[in-house]
Scaffold this motif. Structure first.
Motif, short mmCIF file in Angstrom:
data_model
loop_
_atom_site.label_atom_id
_atom_site.label_comp_id
_atom_site.label_asym_id
_atom_site.label_seq_id
_atom_site.Cartn_x
_atom_site.Cartn_y
_atom_site.Cartn_z
N ALA A 17 0.88 -1.10 -0.10
CA ALA A 17 -0.24 -0.10 0.06
C ALA A 17 0.94 1.16 0.13
O ALA A 17 0.55 2.20 -0.61
N ALA A 18 1.96 1.20 0.72
CA ALA A 18 2.82 2.51 1.01
C ALA A 18 3.55 2.56 -0.60
O ALA A 18 3.60 3.76 -0.96
N ALA A 19 3.72 1.73 -1.17
CA ALA A 19 4.32 1.70 -2.67
C ALA A 19 3.54 2.32 -3.54
O ALA A 19 3.97 2.95 -4.40
N VAL A 20 2.20 2.29 -3.24
CA VAL A 20 1.37 2.85 -4.31
C VAL A 20 1.11 4.42 -3.99
O VAL A 20 0.53 5.22 -4.85
N ASP A 21 1.51 4.96 -2.62
CA ASP A 21 1.23 6.08 -2.28
C ASP A 21 2.32 6.92 -2.84
O ASP A 21 2.34 8.21 -2.14
N LEU A 22 3.34 6.81 -3.57
CA LEU A 22 4.15 7.76 -4.05
C LEU A 22 3.42 8.84 -4.59
O LEU A 22 2.62 8.89 -5.45
N THR A 23 4.20 10.17 -4.53
CA THR A 23 3.63 11.21 -5.25
C THR A 23 4.48 11.38 -6.59
O THR A 23 5.20 10.50 -6.67
N ASP A 24 3.94 12.19 -7.38
CA ASP A 24 4.47 12.31 -8.77
C ASP A 24 5.97 12.75 -8.58
O ASP A 24 6.86 12.27 -9.31
N ALA A 25 6.19 13.47 -7.70
CA ALA A 25 7.75 14.04 -7.57
C ALA A 25 8.50 12.70 -7.18
O ALA A 25 9.55 12.67 -7.66
N GLN A 26 7.97 12.18 -6.12
CA GLN A 26 8.71 10.82 -5.81
C GLN A 26 8.90 9.87 -7.07
O GLN A 26 10.02 9.13 -7.10
N ARG A 27 7.89 9.62 -7.76
CA ARG A 27 8.11 8.77 -9.04
C ARG A 27 9.14 9.24 -9.75
O ARG A 27 9.85 8.47 -10.24
N ALA A 28 8.93 10.54 -10.06
CA ALA A 28 10.02 11.15 -10.99
C ALA A 28 11.35 10.84 -10.51
O ALA A 28 12.38 10.68 -11.35
N ALA A 29 11.67 11.24 -9.04
CA ALA A 29 12.90 11.06 -8.45
C ALA A 29 13.48 9.25 -8.60
O ALA A 29 14.58 9.18 -9.04
N MET A 30 12.19 8.49 -8.45
CA MET A 30 12.76 7.17 -8.47
C MET A 30 13.12 6.78 -10.02
O MET A 30 13.83 6.02 -10.28
N GLU A 31 12.39 7.42 -10.91
CA GLU A 31 12.73 7.03 -12.35
C GLU A 31 14.07 7.56 -12.66
O GLU A 31 14.61 7.03 -13.46
N GLU A 32 14.44 8.70 -12.21
CA GLU A 32 15.86 9.34 -12.28
C GLU A 32 16.97 8.30 -11.66
O GLU A 32 18.03 8.04 -12.64
N ARG A 33 16.50 7.72 -10.52
CA ARG A 33 17.42 6.81 -9.98
C ARG A 33 17.92 5.56 -10.62
O ARG A 33 18.77 5.07 -10.71
N ILE A 34 16.69 5.08 -11.58
CA ILE A 34 16.63 3.85 -12.03
C ILE A 34 17.20 3.99 -13.50
O ILE A 34 17.44 3.09 -14.39
N GLY A 119 17.26 13.22 -22.35
CA GLY A 119 17.78 11.96 -21.64
C GLY A 119 16.82 11.01 -21.04
O GLY A 119 17.16 10.29 -20.28
N CYS A 120 15.48 11.22 -21.31
CA CYS A 120 14.41 9.97 -20.97
C CYS A 120 14.71 8.89 -21.91
O CYS A 120 13.96 8.67 -22.99
N MET A 121 15.39 7.80 -21.53
CA MET A 121 15.64 6.65 -22.34
C MET A 121 14.53 5.75 -22.31
O MET A 121 14.53 5.00 -23.26
N ASN A 122 13.70 5.87 -21.38
CA ASN A 122 12.46 4.91 -21.41
C ASN A 122 11.47 5.65 -21.93
O ASN A 122 10.09 5.29 -21.97
#
Ligand code: HEC
Length: 140
Positions: A17-34, A119-122
């Protein structure tokens, strides 16, 4: 025993449930990291791009792609990027025509911080083009 299994299950649920609760900013940061992982993918391999791309059904909208991959520069003017909504900064660019701008979005602008696909390779070609259109529409 059953109670232990049950609490392990409940814990698992709480985590997912916590994993689904990410904000857009967190998702973007996550995408940046991966991103480094995504960059090793072959061009055109739609299975690449990690959880964010896999979770979305169909192409992301121009706005979604902009928020995830372009805003860092185009929202702030970082590295000399024309800012979204800055009509003066965009007028000469828009005058070059949509095809030229799509091409810049896909392949970058040589010698500047504007890399291929920002820079968005995905991001698929379609998604990058939608993001360019979103920026152009918001900067007239
Ligand atoms: C690392 C910073 C950075 C990111 C991220 C970035 N851009 Fe850019 N972008 C630039 C800069 C700098 C320029 C200006 C280049 C120049 O001098 O013409 C630019 C210019 C552009 C232009 C205009 C090019 C032209 O021919 O006039 C388009 C279109 C564009 N970016 C699209 C995008 C899209 C779409 C994304 C996201 C998918 C994106 N950019 C992400 C830095 C960035």
């Amino acid at each position: 025993m059953t109670r232990i299994i049950f609490s392990i299950l409940a814990l698992g649920l709480a985590f997912s449930a916590a994993a689904v609760d990410l904000t857009d900013a967190q998702r973007a940061a996550m995408e940046e990291r991966i991103k480094p992982v995504g960059e090793n993918c072959m061009v055109g391999d739609s299975s690449c791009g990690g959880a964010a791309a896999a979770a979305s059904s169909g192409p992301r909208s121009g706005e979604e792609v902009y928020n995830a991959a372009c805003m860092a520069c185009h929202g702030t003017g970082a590295a000399g990027a024309p800012k979204l909504g800055d009509a003066a900064a965009w007028a000469d660019r828009i005058a070059k025509g949509t095809d030229v701008l799509h091409n810049s979005g896909l392949h970058g602008v040589a010698g500047t911080a504007m890399m291929a696909k920002g820079g968005c390779m995905n991001c698929s070609d379609e998604e990058v083009i939608a993001a360019v259109d979103y920026m152009v529409a918001g900067s007239q």
